[in-house]
Design an enzyme around this catalytic site. Sequence first.
Site, short mmCIF file in Angstrom:
data_model
loop_
_atom_site.label_atom_id
_atom_site.label_comp_id
_atom_site.label_asym_id
_atom_site.label_seq_id
_atom_site.Cartn_x
_atom_site.Cartn_y
_atom_site.Cartn_z
N ALA A 17 0.86 -1.18 0.00
CA ALA A 17 0.00 0.00 0.00
C ALA A 17 0.89 1.23 0.00
O ALA A 17 1.82 1.32 0.80
CB ALA A 17 -0.89 0.01 1.23
N HIS A 18 0.65 2.13 -0.92
CA HIS A 18 1.43 3.36 -0.94
C HIS A 18 0.67 4.56 -1.48
O HIS A 18 1.21 5.66 -1.48
CB HIS A 18 2.70 3.17 -1.77
CG HIS A 18 2.43 3.12 -3.25
ND1 HIS A 18 1.93 2.01 -3.88
CD2 HIS A 18 2.55 4.08 -4.21
CE1 HIS A 18 1.79 2.26 -5.16
NE2 HIS A 18 2.13 3.51 -5.40
#
Length: 367
Positions: A207-208
Amino acid sequence: MRSYPRMTSAIVLGTRPEIIKMAPLLFALESEGEKVILIHSGQHYDDALSESFIRDLGVKAPDHYLKVGSGSQAFQTAECMFRLEKVLSDTRPDNVLVQGDTNTVLAGALTAAKMGIKVGHVEAGLRSNDRRMPEEYNRRVADHVSHMLFAPTPDSAGILESEKVWGSIHMTGNTVIDACETFSKVAGEKSRVLENVGFDDFILVTAHRAENVDDPTVLGGLVDVLIGAPLPAVYPVHPRTEKMLKQFGLYEKLAKSENVCLLPPAGYFDFLVLMKKCRFILTDSGGIQEEATSPSIRKRVLVFRRSTERPEAVDSGYAQVVGTESGAVARAIATEAKSGKAPKKPSPYGDGKAGRNIARIVLEARP
Ligand code: UD1
Ligand code: UDP
């Protein structure tokens, strides 16, 4: 391929996914004897997000390194435009090729177009219709200033037609499938990543996205979901996310959990091995939604987002958009762990020849 008169193309890139997705096009152009000027914006600068990919994939060292670094949306884009203009006026390539939707892409496409240099946009025609995403602005502008638009799928080509873009539209497949298939075997031979993972059966997590990890409710919800998940999670953490986990006081809680194996950002070979080995993937990444459909991976992806600009992955049964609300994400993980099964369908993103398809079009378009 037939022989073409020589010309010069510049590839402008700056982040992890751009290096991975431009490598097949760079190799295809070089194999045709094309002179390619490689320009790295420096948007990503840590070894683990940049040089490690250049090394592992065998991409040549950038000819120009703009060293733009991190900053606000406007700073990063403007600084990249300013520094790139100087390099492009010194080198005057016939084409500038950009890939995807990062600030580097916006800067590269706009700078080149205004200098009268032909722009080719690789991975054109994707739309999330989510105004919270900086990438949505970047990809829309890049599409509308480009001369050649390389749409990965019929859907993305259709979007470009409906928006009446100026440039020519070409359906080519996505170069990430080329990368995945090219490097899958060597990844299996070289990677030792599984020695650092204490689990045999796991969910692979990344997740970014800014709209996710910069929001304490979304990031805190993800942390709780992973700690309580029915399968352990292996999570290579993007530096942006590590920074936000620490800022929100969540890092220790996640790192202490016996259900979660935190890793630094994985090199490409390690990540290919993790994708191959995991039960399924939970991610907000764009590229991973595509890679999961490739013949050497074929994994289900729970898309940790409210929308996707990759509807083909959903339509083909590989991906499912599960939102970012923690209850909904936890339920989707529980269902997937119990009864999820990846389809055995061909990838909607092409057959691994996108780099060569794009190179041919670039070469044929010369004056
Ligand atoms: C960028 C792209 C995103 C892409 C992602 C690929 C934009 C708007 N975003 O997001 O579309 O999916 O790259 O991974 O272009 N940082 C480091 N080291 C680095 C680079 C960044 O520590 O080498 C940290 C810095 O704190 C920086 C933050 O990560 O402020 C965000 O970096 P940035 O390049 O602005 O955006 P990404 O989140 O990486
Ligand atoms: N990737 C990687 N190591 C990681 C996470 C991702 O090599 O720890 C690769 C992944 O295989 C894919 C690309 O990076 O090819 C996706 O990049 P990212 O998720 O950062 O950006 P996006 O695709 O969302 O723009």
